[in-house]
Design a protein around this motif. Structure first.
Motif, PDB file in Angstrom:
ATOM      1  N   LYS A  58      20.417 -43.350 119.685  1.00 10.46           N
ATOM      2  CA  LYS A  58      19.210 -43.036 120.210  1.00 10.46           C
ATOM      3  C   LYS A  58      19.172 -42.499 121.644  1.00 10.46           C
ATOM      4  CE  LYS A  58      14.690 -45.413 121.083  1.00 10.46           C
ATOM      5  NZ  LYS A  58      14.296 -46.695 121.384  1.00 10.46           N
ATOM      6  N   GLN A  59      18.456 -41.695 122.066  1.00 15.36           N
ATOM      7  CA  GLN A  59      18.250 -41.115 123.386  1.00 15.36           C
ATOM      8  C   GLN A  59      17.268 -41.892 124.283  1.00 15.36           C
ATOM      9  OE1 GLN A  59      17.450 -36.869 123.335  1.00 15.36           O
ATOM     10  NE2 GLN A  59      19.460 -36.353 122.780  1.00 15.36           N
ATOM     11  N   VAL A  60      17.682 -42.377 125.302  1.00 15.76           N
ATOM     12  CA  VAL A  60      17.113 -43.264 126.144  1.00 15.76           C
ATOM     13  C   VAL A  60      17.120 -42.527 127.535  1.00 15.76           C
ATOM     14  CG1 VAL A  60      17.001 -45.497 127.363  1.00 15.76           C
ATOM     15  CG2 VAL A  60      17.793 -45.493 124.815  1.00 15.76           C
ATOM     16  N   THR A  61      15.803 -42.373 127.896  1.00 17.00           N
ATOM     17  CA  THR A  61      15.736 -41.941 129.202  1.00 17.00           C
ATOM     18  C   THR A  61      14.848 -42.523 130.229  1.00 17.00           C
ATOM     19  OG1 THR A  61      13.632 -40.674 128.557  1.00 17.00           O
ATOM     20  CG2 THR A  61      15.608 -39.589 128.204  1.00 17.00           C
ATOM     21  N   VAL A  62      14.979 -42.427 131.354  1.00 21.93           N
ATOM     22  CA  VAL A  62      14.272 -43.259 132.474  1.00 21.93           C
ATOM     23  C   VAL A  62      12.863 -42.776 132.446  1.00 21.93           C
ATOM     24  CG1 VAL A  62      14.072 -43.477 134.944  1.00 21.93           C
ATOM     25  CG2 VAL A  62      16.308 -43.469 133.891  1.00 21.93           C
ATOM     26  N   ALA A  63      11.999 -43.509 132.381  1.00 21.83           N
ATOM     27  CA  ALA A  63      10.542 -43.499 132.593  1.00 21.83           C
ATOM     28  C   ALA A  63      10.110 -42.718 133.672  1.00 21.83           C
ATOM     29  CB  ALA A  63       9.683 -44.976 132.325  1.00 21.83           C
ATOM     30  N   GLY A  64       9.011 -41.741 133.564  1.00 21.29           N
ATOM     31  CA  GLY A  64       8.530 -41.129 134.712  1.00 21.29           C
ATOM     32  C   GLY A  64       9.654 -39.663 135.244  1.00 21.29           C
ATOM     33  N   SER A  65      10.551 -39.535 134.170  1.00 17.20           N
ATOM     34  CA  SER A  65      11.426 -38.285 134.299  1.00 17.20           C
ATOM     35  C   SER A  65      11.313 -37.363 133.140  1.00 17.20           C
ATOM     36  CB  SER A  65      12.798 -38.779 134.409  1.00 17.20           C
ATOM     37  OG  SER A  65      13.198 -39.094 132.953  1.00 17.20           O
ATOM     38  N   ASN A  66      10.045 -37.430 132.340  1.00 16.98           N
ATOM     39  CA  ASN A  66       9.588 -36.550 131.476  1.00 16.98           C
ATOM     40  C   ASN A  66      10.915 -36.162 130.323  1.00 16.98           C
ATOM     41  OD1 ASN A  66       6.977 -36.232 132.384  1.00 16.98           O
ATOM     42  ND2 ASN A  66       7.737 -34.764 133.706  1.00 16.98           N
ATOM     43  N   GLY A  67      11.440 -37.318 130.255  1.00 18.49           N
ATOM     44  CA  GLY A  67      12.712 -37.206 129.312  1.00 18.49           C
ATOM     45  C   GLY A  67      13.802 -36.415 129.813  1.00 18.49           C
TER      46      GLY A  67
ATOM     47  N   ASP B  91      15.737 -43.261 141.527  1.00 20.81           N
ATOM     48  CA  ASP B  91      16.274 -44.545 141.882  1.00 20.81           C
ATOM     49  C   ASP B  91      16.441 -45.480 140.783  1.00 20.81           C
ATOM     50  OD1 ASP B  91      16.171 -43.804 144.532  1.00 20.81           O
ATOM     51  OD2 ASP B  91      14.065 -44.619 144.627  1.00 20.81           O
ATOM     52  N   THR B  92      15.475 -45.470 139.757  1.00 18.85           N
ATOM     53  CA  THR B  92      15.854 -46.341 138.563  1.00 18.85           C
ATOM     54  C   THR B  92      17.061 -45.949 137.763  1.00 18.85           C
ATOM     55  OG1 THR B  92      13.354 -46.527 138.253  1.00 18.85           O
ATOM     56  CG2 THR B  92      14.901 -47.069 136.591  1.00 18.85           C
ATOM     57  N   TYR B  93      17.066 -44.611 137.741  1.00 16.24           N
ATOM     58  CA  TYR B  93      18.290 -44.048 137.050  1.00 16.24           C
ATOM     59  C   TYR B  93      19.639 -44.390 137.857  1.00 16.24           C
ATOM     60  CZ  TYR B  93      21.451 -40.020 135.257  1.00 16.24           C
ATOM     61  OH  TYR B  93      22.413 -39.618 134.662  1.00 16.24           O
ATOM     62  N   VAL B  94      19.808 -44.451 139.058  1.00 12.17           N
ATOM     63  CA  VAL B  94      20.959 -44.957 139.685  1.00 12.17           C
ATOM     64  C   VAL B  94      21.305 -46.141 139.518  1.00 12.17           C
ATOM     65  CG1 VAL B  94      21.901 -45.062 142.216  1.00 12.17           C
ATOM     66  CG2 VAL B  94      20.711 -42.847 141.632  1.00 12.17           C
ATOM     67  N   LYS B  95      20.135 -46.957 139.375  1.00 13.64           N
ATOM     68  CA  LYS B  95      20.739 -48.334 138.977  1.00 13.64           C
ATOM     69  C   LYS B  95      20.950 -48.378 137.678  1.00 13.64           C
ATOM     70  CE  LYS B  95      17.427 -50.230 142.525  1.00 13.64           C
ATOM     71  NZ  LYS B  95      15.959 -50.742 142.676  1.00 13.64           N
ATOM     72  N   THR B  96      20.506 -47.767 136.764  1.00 16.79           N
ATOM     73  CA  THR B  96      20.892 -47.636 135.292  1.00 16.79           C
ATOM     74  C   THR B  96      22.294 -47.284 135.340  1.00 16.79           C
ATOM     75  OG1 THR B  96      18.613 -47.614 134.790  1.00 16.79           O
ATOM     76  CG2 THR B  96      20.226 -47.235 133.054  1.00 16.79           C
TER      77      THR B  96
ATOM     78  N   ALA C 267      14.776 -35.985 145.456  1.00 21.39           N
ATOM     79  CA  ALA C 267      13.713 -35.276 145.859  1.00 21.39           C
ATOM     80  C   ALA C 267      12.906 -34.872 144.874  1.00 21.39           C
ATOM     81  CB  ALA C 267      13.965 -34.008 146.845  1.00 21.39           C
ATOM     82  N   LYS C 268      13.494 -34.652 143.728  1.00 18.03           N
ATOM     83  CA  LYS C 268      12.795 -34.027 142.559  1.00 18.03           C
ATOM     84  C   LYS C 268      12.041 -34.955 141.603  1.00 18.03           C
ATOM     85  CE  LYS C 268      13.350 -31.267 138.319  1.00 18.03           C
ATOM     86  NZ  LYS C 268      14.302 -30.176 137.601  1.00 18.03           N
ATOM     87  N   TYR C 269      12.959 -36.332 141.511  1.00 24.11           N
ATOM     88  CA  TYR C 269      12.417 -37.302 140.679  1.00 24.11           C
ATOM     89  C   TYR C 269      11.793 -38.620 141.306  1.00 24.11           C
ATOM     90  CZ  TYR C 269      14.547 -34.632 136.979  1.00 24.11           C
ATOM     91  OH  TYR C 269      14.866 -33.542 136.162  1.00 24.11           O
ATOM     92  N   GLY C 270      12.243 -38.967 142.521  1.00 22.78           N
ATOM     93  CA  GLY C 270      11.395 -40.129 143.458  1.00 22.78           C
ATOM     94  C   GLY C 270      11.867 -41.204 142.873  1.00 22.78           C
TER      95      GLY C 270
END
Length: 96
Positions: free
Chosen positions: A3-12, A81-86, A74-77
């Motif tokens: 299942k593809q999991v993406t970070v919320a707020g990144s438009n997938g 940060d959530t992605y880097v923690k994940t 700069a692009k995702y704000g």
């Protein structure tokens, strides 16, 4: 099928499942390992200059990863940060 999991707020756009949960640039590791595999036979007979080939990739990809991180921050704000923690590892899982 994973299942593809993406970070919320990144438009997938920020994928953090499957192999991409291991590092942000896992494809860079593959390139480095291929270069190492090509150069190791020469190094085993005492010719060391072919090892410059994987070293080139290491230097190239570390710089590129740092540039990508700045652009994505700069692009995702906050989503970045959530992605880097994940996905904390940059290129080599559990190392860097």
């Amino acid at each position: 099928m994973v299942k593809q999991v993406t970070v919320a707020g990144s438009n997938g756009r920020l994928l953090c499942s499957g192999f991409w949960r291991l590092s942000r640039h896992l494809n860079y590791l593959g390139e480095i390992l291929q270069a190492l595999a090509v150069s190791l036979p020469s190094a085993s007979i005492g010719v060391c200059w072919p090892l410059l080939y994987p070293l080139y990739y290491v230097l190239l990809f570390i710089g590129r990863e740092q540039d990508d991180a700045a652009i994505c921050a700069a692009k995702y704000g906050a989503a970045w940060d959530t992605y880097v923690k994940t996905v904390p590892w940059k290129i080599i899982p559990y190392v860097y």
